[in-house]
Structures are given as C-alpha cells and as structure tokens.
Design a protein around this motif. Structure first.
Motif, PDB file in Angstrom:
ATOM      1  N   GLU A   1      -2.749  12.684  -1.843  1.00 35.87           N
ATOM      2  CA  GLU A   1      -3.210  12.903  -3.209  1.00 35.87           C
ATOM      3  C   GLU A   1      -3.860  11.631  -3.734  1.00 35.87           C
ATOM      4  OE1 GLU A   1      -3.733  14.868  -6.916  1.00 35.87           O
ATOM      5  OE2 GLU A   1      -3.495  15.544  -4.870  1.00 35.87           O
ATOM      6  N   TYR A   2      -3.258  10.479  -3.397  1.00 42.90           N
ATOM      7  CA  TYR A   2      -3.842   9.182  -3.746  1.00 42.90           C
ATOM      8  C   TYR A   2      -3.292   8.108  -2.829  1.00 42.90           C
ATOM      9  CZ  TYR A   2       0.506   8.390  -6.431  1.00 42.90           C
ATOM     10  OH  TYR A   2       1.819   8.255  -6.817  1.00 42.90           O
ATOM     11  N   VAL A   3      -4.029   6.994  -2.783  1.00 42.37           N
ATOM     12  CA  VAL A   3      -3.609   5.790  -2.070  1.00 42.37           C
ATOM     13  C   VAL A   3      -3.798   4.640  -3.044  1.00 42.37           C
ATOM     14  CG1 VAL A   3      -4.038   4.266  -0.097  1.00 42.37           C
ATOM     15  CG2 VAL A   3      -4.397   6.727   0.145  1.00 42.37           C
ATOM     16  N   LYS A   4      -2.813   3.751  -3.138  1.00 43.58           N
ATOM     17  CA  LYS A   4      -2.897   2.630  -4.077  1.00 43.58           C
ATOM     18  C   LYS A   4      -2.591   1.317  -3.361  1.00 43.58           C
ATOM     19  CE  LYS A   4      -1.652   5.392  -8.078  1.00 43.58           C
ATOM     20  NZ  LYS A   4      -2.838   5.410  -8.855  1.00 43.58           N
ATOM     21  N   LEU A   5      -3.339   0.293  -3.744  1.00 48.14           N
ATOM     22  CA  LEU A   5      -3.102  -1.077  -3.297  1.00 48.14           C
ATOM     23  C   LEU A   5      -2.520  -1.819  -4.489  1.00 48.14           C
ATOM     24  CD1 LEU A   5      -3.491  -3.484  -1.319  1.00 48.14           C
ATOM     25  CD2 LEU A   5      -5.783  -3.743  -2.283  1.00 48.14           C
TER      26      LEU A   5
ATOM     27  N   GLY B   1      -0.116  23.737  -4.034  1.00 46.18           N
ATOM     28  CA  GLY B   1      -0.541  24.809  -4.925  1.00 46.18           C
ATOM     29  C   GLY B   1      -0.213  24.542  -6.387  1.00 46.18           C
ATOM     30  N   ASN B   2       0.622  23.518  -6.642  1.00 47.92           N
ATOM     31  CA  ASN B   2       1.033  23.200  -8.003  1.00 47.92           C
ATOM     32  C   ASN B   2       1.088  21.686  -8.193  1.00 47.92           C
ATOM     33  OD1 ASN B   2       2.113  23.110 -10.547  1.00 47.92           O
ATOM     34  ND2 ASN B   2       4.129  23.874  -9.967  1.00 47.92           N
ATOM     35  N   PRO B   3      -0.057  21.031  -8.451  1.00 46.14           N
ATOM     36  CA  PRO B   3      -0.089  19.574  -8.606  1.00 46.14           C
ATOM     37  C   PRO B   3       0.839  19.056  -9.708  1.00 46.14           C
ATOM     38  CG  PRO B   3      -2.307  20.426  -8.399  1.00 46.14           C
ATOM     39  CD  PRO B   3      -1.391  21.609  -8.525  1.00 46.14           C
ATOM     40  N   ALA B   4       1.157  19.906 -10.684  1.00 47.28           N
ATOM     41  CA  ALA B   4       2.043  19.496 -11.776  1.00 47.28           C
ATOM     42  C   ALA B   4       3.472  19.273 -11.283  1.00 47.28           C
ATOM     43  CB  ALA B   4       2.028  20.533 -12.891  1.00 47.28           C
ATOM     44  N   ASP B   5       3.777  19.723 -10.069  1.00 44.52           N
ATOM     45  CA  ASP B   5       5.116  19.565  -9.497  1.00 44.52           C
ATOM     46  C   ASP B   5       5.373  18.124  -9.033  1.00 44.52           C
ATOM     47  OD1 ASP B   5       7.630  20.525  -8.766  1.00 44.52           O
ATOM     48  OD2 ASP B   5       6.972  21.034  -6.739  1.00 44.52           O
ATOM     49  N   GLY B   6       4.357  17.287  -9.075  1.00 46.45           N
ATOM     50  CA  GLY B   6       4.529  15.874  -8.744  1.00 46.45           C
ATOM     51  C   GLY B   6       4.218  15.550  -7.295  1.00 46.45           C
ATOM     52  N   ALA B   7       4.326  14.268  -6.989  1.00 44.67           N
ATOM     53  CA  ALA B   7       4.006  13.774  -5.657  1.00 44.67           C
ATOM     54  C   ALA B   7       5.064  12.769  -5.214  1.00 44.67           C
ATOM     55  CB  ALA B   7       2.629  13.118  -5.654  1.00 44.67           C
ATOM     56  N   GLU B   8       5.177  12.618  -3.913  1.00 44.99           N
ATOM     57  CA  GLU B   8       6.109  11.649  -3.343  1.00 44.99           C
ATOM     58  C   GLU B   8       5.320  10.489  -2.752  1.00 44.99           C
ATOM     59  OE1 GLU B   8       9.518  11.276   0.119  1.00 44.99           O
ATOM     60  OE2 GLU B   8       8.646  13.212  -0.314  1.00 44.99           O
TER      61      GLU B   8
ATOM     62  N   VAL C   1       0.871  -1.172   0.000  1.00 49.92           N
ATOM     63  CA  VAL C   1       0.000   0.000   0.000  1.00 49.92           C
ATOM     64  C   VAL C   1       0.907   1.220   0.000  1.00 49.92           C
ATOM     65  CG1 VAL C   1      -1.766   1.301   1.252  1.00 49.92           C
ATOM     66  CG2 VAL C   1      -1.789  -1.212   1.299  1.00 49.92           C
ATOM     67  N   VAL C   2       0.650   2.142  -0.932  1.00 49.27           N
ATOM     68  CA  VAL C   2       1.409   3.383  -0.995  1.00 49.27           C
ATOM     69  C   VAL C   2       0.452   4.570  -0.927  1.00 49.27           C
ATOM     70  CG1 VAL C   2       3.342   2.419  -2.304  1.00 49.27           C
ATOM     71  CG2 VAL C   2       1.449   3.477  -3.515  1.00 49.27           C
ATOM     72  N   ALA C   3       0.928   5.644  -0.329  1.00 47.50           N
ATOM     73  CA  ALA C   3       0.174   6.893  -0.279  1.00 47.50           C
ATOM     74  C   ALA C   3       1.087   7.982  -0.822  1.00 47.50           C
ATOM     75  CB  ALA C   3      -0.247   7.212   1.143  1.00 47.50           C
ATOM     76  N   ALA C   4       0.503   8.927  -1.522  1.00 45.20           N
ATOM     77  CA  ALA C   4       1.292  10.004  -2.115  1.00 45.20           C
ATOM     78  C   ALA C   4       0.837  11.350  -1.585  1.00 45.20           C
ATOM     79  CB  ALA C   4       1.165   9.981  -3.630  1.00 45.20           C
ATOM     80  N   THR C   5       1.807  12.210  -1.357  1.00 45.44           N
ATOM     81  CA  THR C   5       1.535  13.595  -0.995  1.00 45.44           C
ATOM     82  C   THR C   5       2.204  14.484  -2.040  1.00 45.44           C
ATOM     83  OG1 THR C   5       3.441  13.560   0.484  1.00 45.44           O
ATOM     84  CG2 THR C   5       1.299  13.205   1.488  1.00 45.44           C
ATOM     85  N   LEU C   6       1.523  15.557  -2.382  1.00 45.80           N
ATOM     86  CA  LEU C   6       2.056  16.486  -3.373  1.00 45.80           C
ATOM     87  C   LEU C   6       3.268  17.212  -2.829  1.00 45.80           C
ATOM     88  CD1 LEU C   6      -1.230  18.106  -4.748  1.00 45.80           C
ATOM     89  CD2 LEU C   6       0.235  16.445  -5.902  1.00 45.80           C
ATOM     90  N   HIS C   7       4.228  17.469  -3.699  1.00 50.03           N
ATOM     91  CA  HIS C   7       5.382  18.280  -3.318  1.00 50.03           C
ATOM     92  C   HIS C   7       4.932  19.703  -3.009  1.00 50.03           C
ATOM     93  CE1 HIS C   7       8.401  15.257  -4.134  1.00 50.03           C
ATOM     94  NE2 HIS C   7       7.871  15.045  -5.324  1.00 50.03           N
ATOM     95  N   ASP C   8       3.985  20.187  -3.804  1.00 50.69           N
ATOM     96  CA  ASP C   8       3.479  21.554  -3.649  1.00 50.69           C
ATOM     97  C   ASP C   8       1.978  21.523  -3.896  1.00 50.69           C
ATOM     98  OD1 ASP C   8       2.787  24.237  -3.790  1.00 50.69           O
ATOM     99  OD2 ASP C   8       4.258  24.742  -5.330  1.00 50.69           O
TER     100      ASP C   8
END
Length: 79
Positions: free
Chosen positions: A57-61, A21-28, A12-19
């Motif tokens: 931003e998202y959670v994936k199984l 205010g700018n979703p195009a900046d990607g997520a970790e 299971v992974v969860a992602a948080t945005l780097h910024d």
C-alpha cells in the motif's frame, strides 16, 4: 551533487492492507531494514521499484522516526 550522510536511525517500512477490498480496515507495517543511511536508501529504492508487484500500500523511508521519503508520492490531487 554530494550527498550528505546523516547519522541516526534509518528505517524502511512497507505496508500491506489487511483487506484489499476495504482500505478503511487499515494496513500492517513491516520493517524491511533498520541500519545506516546507505543501506536504508538502497532498500527503499529496491522496495519502491517492486512495491506494486509486492502489493504494498505504501513504502516509507524514515530518519529518527521522521518520514523523509514515501511511495506512492503525494500528487496534490484530491478525489
């Protein structure tokens, strides 16, 4: 309904945005768990229930690297 247990690697992974205010900046992505199917499904359920509160931003199984569940669910709508 009987649930079929599939051996292999579950994660299971969860992602948080780097910024936020700018979703195009990607997520970790952060791995919340790697283990058995039962454990992964339990953690996935808990993580999706708290995803908005945690700012995910998202959670994936994933099973053996393949996505088998995702939050938020795709709606089919486009913007």
């Amino acid at each position: 309904m009987t649930e079929v247990h599939q051996p292999g690697r579950w994660e299971v992974v969860a992602a948080t945005l780097h910024d936020r205010g700018n979703p195009a900046d990607g997520a970790e992505e952060t791995s919340l768990v790697q283990g058995s199917e039962d454990e992964a499904r339990r953690v996935y359920a808990d993580a999706t229930a708290q995803a908005a509160e945690q700012g995910y931003e998202y959670v994936k199984l994933r099973h053996n690297g393949d996505e088998v569940g995702s939050w938020p669910q795709a709606t089919g709508w486009t913007v």
